[in-house]
Enzyme design. Structure first.
Site, mmCIF file in Angstrom:
data_model
loop_
_atom_site.group_PDB
_atom_site.id
_atom_site.type_symbol
_atom_site.label_atom_id
_atom_site.label_comp_id
_atom_site.label_asym_id
_atom_site.label_seq_id
_atom_site.Cartn_x
_atom_site.Cartn_y
_atom_site.Cartn_z
ATOM 1 N N LYS A 160 0.874 -1.031 -0.027
ATOM 2 C CA LYS A 160 0.019 -0.211 -0.082
ATOM 3 C C LYS A 160 0.862 1.622 0.105
ATOM 4 O O LYS A 160 0.842 2.437 -1.092
ATOM 5 C CB LYS A 160 -0.561 0.222 1.341
ATOM 6 C CG LYS A 160 -1.641 0.922 1.614
ATOM 7 C CD LYS A 160 -2.863 1.486 0.421
ATOM 8 C CE LYS A 160 -3.179 3.342 1.055
ATOM 9 N NZ LYS A 160 -4.932 3.057 -0.165
ATOM 10 N N CYS B 90 -3.782 9.807 0.688
ATOM 11 C CA CYS B 90 -2.859 8.837 0.104
ATOM 12 C C CYS B 90 -1.269 9.241 -0.632
ATOM 13 O O CYS B 90 -0.602 9.054 0.619
ATOM 14 C CB CYS B 90 -3.574 7.771 -0.812
ATOM 15 S SG CYS B 90 -4.847 6.957 0.237
#
Length: 403
Positions: free
Chosen positions: A204, A258
């Protein structure tokens, strides 16, 4: 509502769509959020965020009794942790929300339950939660299924991508991985890729760090081209004609929950090794500062040339085009920075995707463009691309609206 099969801790931009998706598949979901207003809104069949198709999904799930929200968890078979992971000072990740969510579900855990973290987390977080759980429930040691499975969706297309994107699933052991794979297979049409928890956590972080580095290259090019008097948009278009070159588009920085955040999870733990990743963050942060300085310079040049102060339209506050999400937004930072240096100029702040803001007074984009002497494009919203701009306007296009 029958006994819930799934407890979802966190009903934000990822948790609520995921809860709605699961509930759409006739699975009873008990959603948990610490904000009573969020709980009240969801139980009324409404939503507190903007996301296409989410309103209908939540309304249907609540109406059919498959989704219920509360401020506290209950007993279930599967527990999903989808809470924020903010930062402490010096860009150090703060996993206290994950810890609090885990503490909340520990009393309800039973043998063979599935516990999954989806929150973006530093490497080793899942293992820390294993230690936390078993320190309080030693009788369950080795009897739970614990895994990490990050989301990788795009705001504005979440409901589609939750179903169709591939997922990486890493358990703390093979049994946990298989159990998590079986759970997600009920709802996801994309391929499911199994690994271990540490690799899934790193995956991720690496995905978003890679994109941050690529954007930093484009933003650095834009700084060079400004000095060299070269149109960066034309340059990138021509360079991308090469069969093995794919340069991204520059902007006024990098924002969102993010790309602007995840690289720090790596840099914080591995500062000596993450040279490119850390430098990319510095470049993208600097680009926002540079844009604010460029507005200031343009403002002073206008005043010297025309003998009066200009009116200025700042176009866009969201962290990317066509959404209402302002988290970590470079456009918002630039607007704040510009207004801090205000000296009796008239400003028009534009964000067509939200109705109001607690700090900024918003103006309709057509009105702002009509009244402003200097138009500063910070976000490439679709509405801005069809504006008719007269030749007497000074344009600063930081995001390629006019390209």
């Amino acid at each position: 509502m029958e006994k819930p099969q799934v407890v979802m801790i966190g009903l934000g931009y990822i948790g609520l769509p995921t809860a709605a998706l699961i509930a759409q598949n006739s699975v009873y979901v008990h959603g948990v959020d610490i904000n009573p207003e969020v709980v009240k809104t969801i139980n009324a069949g409404k939503i507190h965020i903007v996301e296409p198709e989410l309103d209908e999904a939540v309304a249907t799930a609540v109406d059919k009794g498959y989704l219920k929200a509360d401020v506290k968890p209950v007993e279930a078979d599967t527990y999903l942790i989808v809470v924020p992971t903010p930062f402490k000072s010096k860009n150090e990740p703060d996993i206290s929300f994950v810890e609090s969510a885990t503490h909340a579900v520990i009393p309800f855990l039973k043998e063979d339950d599935l516990y999954i973290i989806e929150s973006t987390s530093p490497i080793g977080t899942t293992e820390k939660m294993v230690d936390l759980i078993y320190s309080q429930r030693p009788e369950l040691k080795g009897k739970l299924n614990i895994a990490y499975c990050p989301e990788r969706v795009l705001p504005g297309n979440v409901m589609y991508e939750l179903v169709h994107n591939d997922r990486v699933i890493g358990g703390v052991n093979s049994k946990s991985t298989k159990k998590a794979l079986a759970f997600y297979k009920q709802f996801i049409k994309g391929n499911l890729h199994s690994t271990n928890a540490r690799t899934a956590e790193m995956c991720k972080l690496v995905e978003n760090s890679s994109r941050d580095v690529q954007i930093a290259f484009a933003n650095e090019l834009s700084l060079i081209c400004d000095k060299a008097d070269i149109n960066v948009w034309e340059l990138i278009e021509l360079a991308n004609k090469h069969p093995r070159v794919n340069i991204l588009q520059p902007g006024c920085g990098v924002g969102g929950h993010c790309i602007a955040v995840d690289p720090y999870f790596i840099v914080s733990d591995y500062p000596m090794e993450s040279k490119i990743i850390g430098t990319a963050r510095e470049i993208n942060n600097y680009k926002s500062f540079w844009c604010a300085e460029k507005v200031q310079t343009t403002k002073l040049e206008f005043e010297l040339k025309h003998g009066r102060k200009p009116s200025i339209a700042l176009m866009g506050l969201a962290f990317k085009p066509n959404i209402d999400d302002l988290r970590e937004s470079p456009a918002k930072y630039i607007a704040q920075k510009v207004l801090q240096n205000a000296n009796n100029e008239e400003y028009y702040i534009v964000e067509p995707n939200i109705d109001s803001h607690t700090v900024f007074k918003l103006t309709d984009y057509n009105k702002a463009v009509g009244k402003a002497d200097i138009i500063v494009f910070l976000v490439a919203h679709e509405e801005f691309k069809t504006l008719k701009l007269t030749s007497n306007k000074v344009i600063l296009d930081f995001c390629g609206v006019l390209r």
